[in-house]
Design an enzyme around this catalytic site. Structure first.
Site, PDB file in Angstrom:
ATOM      1  N   HIS A   8       3.714 -14.053  -8.552  1.00 21.22           N
ATOM      2  CA  HIS A   8       3.794 -15.705  -8.153  1.00 21.22           C
ATOM      3  C   HIS A   8       5.195 -16.201  -8.711  1.00 21.22           C
ATOM      4  O   HIS A   8       5.511 -17.414  -8.899  1.00 21.22           O
ATOM      5  CB  HIS A   8       2.646 -16.352  -8.815  1.00 21.22           C
TER       6      HIS A   8
ATOM      7  N   CYS B 156      18.431 -22.682  -4.806  1.00 28.46           N
ATOM      8  CA  CYS B 156      18.704 -23.588  -3.790  1.00 28.46           C
ATOM      9  C   CYS B 156      17.954 -23.347  -2.528  1.00 28.46           C
ATOM     10  O   CYS B 156      18.096 -22.099  -2.034  1.00 28.46           O
ATOM     11  CB  CYS B 156      20.097 -23.868  -3.513  1.00 28.46           C
TER      12      CYS B 156
HETATM   13  P1  OAD Z   1      -7.436 -19.522 -13.370  1.00 30.28           P
HETATM   14  O1  OAD Z   1      -7.239 -20.616 -14.124  1.00 30.28           O
HETATM   15  O2  OAD Z   1      -8.062 -19.449 -11.943  1.00 30.28           O
HETATM   16  O3  OAD Z   1      -8.465 -18.559 -13.987  1.00 30.28           O
HETATM   17  C1  OAD Z   1      -8.372 -18.223 -15.345  1.00 30.28           C
HETATM   18  C2  OAD Z   1      -9.336 -17.497 -15.828  1.00 30.28           C
HETATM   19  O4  OAD Z   1      -9.103 -17.040 -17.294  1.00 30.28           O
HETATM   20  C3  OAD Z   1     -10.961 -17.913 -15.989  1.00 30.28           C
HETATM   21  O5  OAD Z   1     -11.543 -16.685 -15.282  1.00 30.28           O
HETATM   22  C4  OAD Z   1     -11.354 -18.038 -17.348  1.00 30.28           C
HETATM   23  O6  OAD Z   1     -12.542 -17.829 -17.493  1.00 30.28           O
HETATM   24  C5  OAD Z   1     -10.413 -17.076 -17.974  1.00 30.28           C
HETATM   25  N1  OAD Z   1     -10.058 -17.491 -19.464  1.00 30.28           N
HETATM   26  C6  OAD Z   1      -9.800 -18.302 -19.969  1.00 30.28           C
HETATM   27  N2  OAD Z   1      -9.485 -18.115 -21.232  1.00 30.28           N
HETATM   28  C7  OAD Z   1      -9.482 -16.897 -21.471  1.00 30.28           C
HETATM   29  C8  OAD Z   1      -9.205 -16.139 -22.552  1.00 30.28           C
HETATM   30  N3  OAD Z   1      -8.794 -16.474 -23.818  1.00 30.28           N
HETATM   31  N4  OAD Z   1      -9.081 -14.842 -22.427  1.00 30.28           N
HETATM   32  C9  OAD Z   1      -9.735 -14.301 -21.196  1.00 30.28           C
HETATM   33  N5  OAD Z   1      -9.703 -15.039 -20.228  1.00 30.28           N
HETATM   34  C10 OAD Z   1      -9.886 -16.220 -20.231  1.00 30.28           C
HETATM   35  O7  OAD Z   1      -6.008 -18.650 -13.324  1.00 30.28           O
HETATM   36  P2  OAD Z   1      -5.667 -17.535 -12.308  1.00 30.28           P
HETATM   37  O8  OAD Z   1      -6.824 -16.440 -11.850  1.00 30.28           O
HETATM   38  O9  OAD Z   1      -4.385 -16.822 -13.100  1.00 30.28           O
HETATM   39  O10 OAD Z   1      -1.172 -19.725  -8.559  1.00 30.28           O
HETATM   40  O11 OAD Z   1      -5.309 -18.362 -10.988  1.00 30.28           O
HETATM   41  C11 OAD Z   1      -4.647 -17.547 -10.053  1.00 30.28           C
HETATM   42  C12 OAD Z   1      -3.674 -18.695  -9.414  1.00 30.28           C
HETATM   43  O12 OAD Z   1      -3.932 -19.739  -9.069  1.00 30.28           O
HETATM   44  C13 OAD Z   1      -2.333 -18.823 -10.201  1.00 30.28           C
HETATM   45  O13 OAD Z   1      -1.337 -17.779 -10.383  1.00 30.28           O
HETATM   46  C14 OAD Z   1      -1.738 -19.941  -9.871  1.00 30.28           C
HETATM   47  C15 OAD Z   1      -3.177 -20.767  -9.350  1.00 30.28           C
HETATM   48  O14 OAD Z   1      -3.013 -21.803  -8.451  1.00 30.28           O
HETATM   49  C16 OAD Z   1       0.206 -20.153  -8.334  1.00 30.28           C
HETATM   50  O15 OAD Z   1       0.654 -21.066  -9.004  1.00 30.28           O
HETATM   51  C17 OAD Z   1       0.679 -19.704  -7.031  1.00 30.28           C
END
Ligand code: OAD
Length: 256
Positions: free
Chosen positions: A120, A128
């Site tokens: 990402h 730009c």
């Molecule tokens: P999410 O915010 O969707 O999910 C975070 C995950 O981390 C959840 O399943 C939580 O349960 C888990 N979690 C929280 N604290 C934790 C810890 N200390 N140890 C282990 N797990 C933990 O984040 P992503 O899956 O990364 O996209 O989201 C995917 C994409 O959605 C991001 O890259 C972003 C967002 O929109 C873009 O910006 C394009």
């Protein structure tokens, strides 16, 4: 205390030649960087459409730019945690290792991980939209500081945006190709701190499993892939990953 006791997990890890790890926002949570979903996630309070899309940036450049500068401020006050460092160690231990991340914070690289596949983009890079000129964060900050409207322009007049993938945008081709290849060919795939809700990244664990990999999930909660994983290690990655590495070291030592 041992973390990995399941006999099949022990066998798979012992014989694994290639390990692939996919990380999401959860791995950086213990560094103080907010996740996106869940009770304390960014998308609980803020609307992704209003902040993380090209339309939003074009219509509301100052607001979107300020939001990214705010996230950078959080990042400047953060540092990699034990989970990031454990993955750096795993890279040194495994015969073949790929680290794929959905995070834009660069904390894996700051922990010393090499060849990180960023799906990402990276929040500390900018370009730009008109002439594609690249701007380091220092150069961007300089332009931003001298701009009272908080609308940063390139020398050509085009708007400068962060080098991140917004909703509706394609992922960097080279990164997603490498990621698919890694998912198809690995023996063990570990999904860490991702809710596995955003495609195409969320397809990677499924592809790995379909191609015969042993699938492990490390997360504080259940996710969209919890039903299909072979092993769930529940808890914060900053605690679980270092324990996992200790067990893995013992397993491969016995192998030799
Ligand atoms: P999410 O915010 O969707 O999910 C975070 C995950 O981390 C959840 O399943 C939580 O349960 C888990 N979690 C929280 N604290 C934790 C810890 N200390 N140890 C282990 N797990 C933990 O984040 P992503 O899956 O990364 O996209 O989201 C995917 C994409 O959605 C991001 O890259 C972003 C967002 O929109 C873009 O910006 C394009």
């Amino acid at each position: 205390m041992k973390l990995i006791e399941d006999p099949l997990a022990i066998k798979e890890l012992k014989i694994a030649r290639a390990i692939t790890v996919l990380t999401g926002a959860g791995i950086s949570a213990e560094s103080g960087i907010p996740t996106f979903r869940g009770e304390e996630g960014l998308w609980k309070e803020l609307s992704p459409e209003e902040l993380a899309s090209f339309e939003a940036f074009y219509k509301n450049t100052a607001v979107v730019t300020e939001w990214y500068q705010h996230r950078r401020d959080i990042l400047y006050h953060s540092k990699p945690n034990a989970g990031h460092y454990a993955l750096r160690e795993l890279q040194q231990l495994a015969s073949k290792f790929d680290l794929i991340t959905q995070n834009v914070d660069g904390l894996h690289q700051r922990a010393g991980s090499m060849d990180v596949i960023e799906l990402h983009g990276n929040i500390l890079e900018n370009y730009c939209i008109n002439c594609n000129q690249r701007f380091s964060q220092e150069e961007f900050d300089e332009i931003y500081r001298h701009n009272p409207n908080h609308i940063p322009h390139c020398y050509c007049g085009g708007l400068i945006r962060p080098n991140v993938v917004w909703f509706g945008e394609a992922l960097p081709e080279e990164s997603i190709e490498k990621a698919y290849d890694s998912a198809i060919t690995c023996d063990v795939f570990i999904s860490v701190g991702t809710s596995a809700q955003v495609v195409p990244a969320s397809n990677l664990p499924r592809i790995a499993k379909q191609n015969g990999a042993y699938l492990i999930e490390i997360n504080t909660a259940n996710t969209a892939i919890s039903d299909i994983v072979d092993l769930r290690l529940e808890g914060p990655s900053g605690t679980i990953l270092p324990m996992f590495i200790e067990d893995y070291k013992q397993l491969i030592k016995k192998n030799n």
